[in-house]
Design a protein around this motif. Sequence first.
Motif, mmCIF file in Angstrom:
data_model
loop_
_atom_site.group_PDB
_atom_site.id
_atom_site.type_symbol
_atom_site.label_atom_id
_atom_site.label_comp_id
_atom_site.label_asym_id
_atom_site.label_seq_id
_atom_site.Cartn_x
_atom_site.Cartn_y
_atom_site.Cartn_z
ATOM 1 N N ILE A 1 6.818 -7.589 -10.943
ATOM 2 C CA ILE A 1 5.446 -7.020 -10.926
ATOM 3 C C ILE A 1 4.527 -8.105 -11.596
ATOM 4 C CG2 ILE A 1 3.989 -5.140 -12.053
ATOM 5 C CD1 ILE A 1 6.531 -3.459 -11.659
ATOM 6 N N ASP A 2 5.082 -8.526 -12.553
ATOM 7 C CA ASP A 2 4.280 -9.712 -13.447
ATOM 8 C C ASP A 2 3.887 -10.912 -12.508
ATOM 9 O OD1 ASP A 2 4.564 -8.253 -15.722
ATOM 10 O OD2 ASP A 2 6.187 -9.480 -16.345
ATOM 11 N N ALA A 3 4.694 -11.096 -11.656
ATOM 12 C CA ALA A 3 4.324 -12.282 -10.817
ATOM 13 C C ALA A 3 3.615 -12.271 -9.551
ATOM 14 C CB ALA A 3 5.569 -12.811 -10.303
ATOM 15 N N GLY A 4 3.176 -10.645 -9.285
ATOM 16 C CA GLY A 4 2.379 -10.289 -8.308
ATOM 17 C C GLY A 4 3.037 -10.113 -7.129
ATOM 18 N N LEU A 5 4.165 -9.939 -6.877
ATOM 19 C CA LEU A 5 4.951 -9.843 -5.507
ATOM 20 C C LEU A 5 4.546 -8.571 -4.794
ATOM 21 C CD1 LEU A 5 7.156 -10.263 -3.604
ATOM 22 C CD2 LEU A 5 8.880 -8.785 -4.910
ATOM 23 N N PHE A 6 4.243 -7.331 -5.629
ATOM 24 C CA PHE A 6 3.661 -6.185 -4.836
ATOM 25 C C PHE A 6 2.443 -6.216 -4.481
ATOM 26 C CE2 PHE A 6 7.697 -5.596 -7.262
ATOM 27 C CZ PHE A 6 8.598 -5.193 -5.985
ATOM 28 N N ASP A 7 1.421 -7.053 -5.196
ATOM 29 C CA ASP A 7 0.139 -6.810 -4.951
ATOM 30 C C ASP A 7 -0.470 -6.752 -3.536
ATOM 31 O OD1 ASP A 7 -0.032 -6.822 -7.477
ATOM 32 O OD2 ASP A 7 -1.225 -8.478 -8.122
ATOM 33 N N PRO A 8 0.062 -7.795 -2.667
ATOM 34 C CA PRO A 8 -0.368 -7.601 -1.147
ATOM 35 C C PRO A 8 -0.127 -6.181 -0.423
ATOM 36 C CG PRO A 8 0.641 -9.916 -1.594
ATOM 37 C CD PRO A 8 0.930 -8.910 -2.782
ATOM 38 N N MET A 9 1.320 -5.849 -0.871
ATOM 39 C CA MET A 9 1.605 -4.570 -0.128
ATOM 40 C C MET A 9 0.923 -3.245 -0.689
ATOM 41 S SD MET A 9 5.256 -2.938 -0.324
ATOM 42 C CE MET A 9 5.227 -2.463 -2.155
ATOM 43 N N ILE A 10 0.464 -3.251 -2.080
ATOM 44 C CA ILE A 10 -0.470 -2.458 -2.699
ATOM 45 C C ILE A 10 -1.618 -2.640 -2.033
ATOM 46 C CG2 ILE A 10 -1.272 -1.132 -4.649
ATOM 47 C CD1 ILE A 10 1.142 -2.522 -6.184
ATOM 48 N N ALA A 11 -2.258 -3.445 -1.870
ATOM 49 C CA ALA A 11 -3.672 -3.822 -1.277
ATOM 50 C C ALA A 11 -3.618 -3.261 0.190
ATOM 51 C CB ALA A 11 -3.768 -5.125 -1.397
ATOM 52 N N LYS A 12 -2.724 -3.574 0.969
ATOM 53 C CA LYS A 12 -2.499 -3.077 2.170
ATOM 54 C C LYS A 12 -2.502 -1.856 2.245
ATOM 55 C CE LYS A 12 -1.729 -5.738 5.353
ATOM 56 N NZ LYS A 12 -2.804 -6.380 6.336
ATOM 57 N N ILE A 13 -1.603 -1.015 1.645
ATOM 58 C CA ILE A 13 -1.328 0.436 1.711
ATOM 59 C C ILE A 13 -2.534 1.136 1.195
ATOM 60 C CG2 ILE A 13 -0.439 2.327 0.388
ATOM 61 C CD1 ILE A 13 2.193 0.659 0.333
ATOM 62 N N LEU A 14 -3.259 0.675 0.207
ATOM 63 C CA LEU A 14 -4.746 1.118 -0.200
ATOM 64 C C LEU A 14 -5.620 1.308 0.956
ATOM 65 C CD1 LEU A 14 -5.558 -0.392 -3.922
ATOM 66 C CD2 LEU A 14 -5.345 2.463 -3.045
#
Length: 435
Positions: free
Chosen positions: A75-88
Amino acid sequence: MLAILGFLMMVVFMFLIMSKKMSALTALVLTPIVFALLAGFHFNEIGTMIVDGIKQVAPISVLIMFAILYFGIMIDAGLFDPMIAKILKLVKGDPLKIVVGTAILTMLVALDGDGTTTYMITTTAMLPLYLILRINPLILAGIAGVGMGIMNTIPWGGATPRAASALGVDPSHLFSAMIPVIASGFACMILMAYFLGKRERKRLGIIDLKGTSFGGEMAATVAEADESLKRPKLWWFNLLLTLVLIGFLVSGKVELSVLFILAFCIALMVNYPNLEMQRERISAHASNVLAIVSMIFAAGVFTGILTGTKMVDEMAISLVSMIPDSMGAFIPVIVALTSGIFTFFMPNDAYFYGVLPILAETAASYGIDPVEVARASIVGQPIHMLSPLVPSTHLLVGLVGVTIDAHQKFALKYAIIAVIVMTAVAVAVGAISLF
């Protein structure tokens, strides 16, 4: 006398945590010690029981500690950021879609049969969405807990193998008739998620995310969202490492704790090679790790004393003896409706290897096939997964950021509904008999 003390201990324990007279951790430790002393056991004997209980939960504690650290680094490294943005982008700020999506994701991930993995993946993927849209996080915890309970009835889950081995029945005979029952639980969970999501949509509305800075929202709502910690150039490496980890988790070929220890060390060294940053990242997640792992060890103390004093055995015998002869033919339904209560107050092993054989023997005197009793015994798992004696439950509430008593108060009614629906369908399709 041991049975009476055991039941009284359960009542006192639940009263203490529900009324907030004690924290769950202190209640888990002090309540069984007091009642063991009242039962006439000496400190040396109680100490041995405590150590035995802690030994039982030590492996899962190590697993959860390094799993939290690993996913914290991701989470710190931003692994899930693109997925969260896509889901949003897909849900367009609609709480209803997010809540229903949570139920579907939970039960799909739960196909691996492991609550710890299910909770980590589900909360990691969905919690930021709940925080951004201000959806009640208890809904996330409740859906994940009850959904995992429904899926815990699959052949490689926690309940079915125990039921089959305890009664010596063929797992395939046990499970084949349960497929429509599990499907009804799945459908029930989706329907409950729909109503919960609809309620949140009415409360919050559909939130317009156009022009909203995703990074800004995350920084405002997620404590660890520090852009200096992001590692976009290592995104593909982190994704590959996580996919390999999940692949090994599902395969079951390597001990889970070993997997997470290795994965965490690799992730930490690659993403944060500086020793000072490594110490900072570990410290940042240490409080969460300590809170969850200490609760698991406390649960080990509770179950160690409950088992060591033989209270759990006496409780089982006394409960079975309360079934009147006139109700003997209804034993499968009784087992289905009470298994959740049993496994809420005692570990799965104690129920399936201690209580269930007694119930099956009683049912056999009425001509009831043991396989029916085995099927009925796994129906209560949605309630079981809310128990403070389940280590992964503490992981779930810790990750979501809610208290275990609040989680239980919120989710218990939905777990009961799921159990009733699954019992009714089991009777309707002939998985268990009514007469």
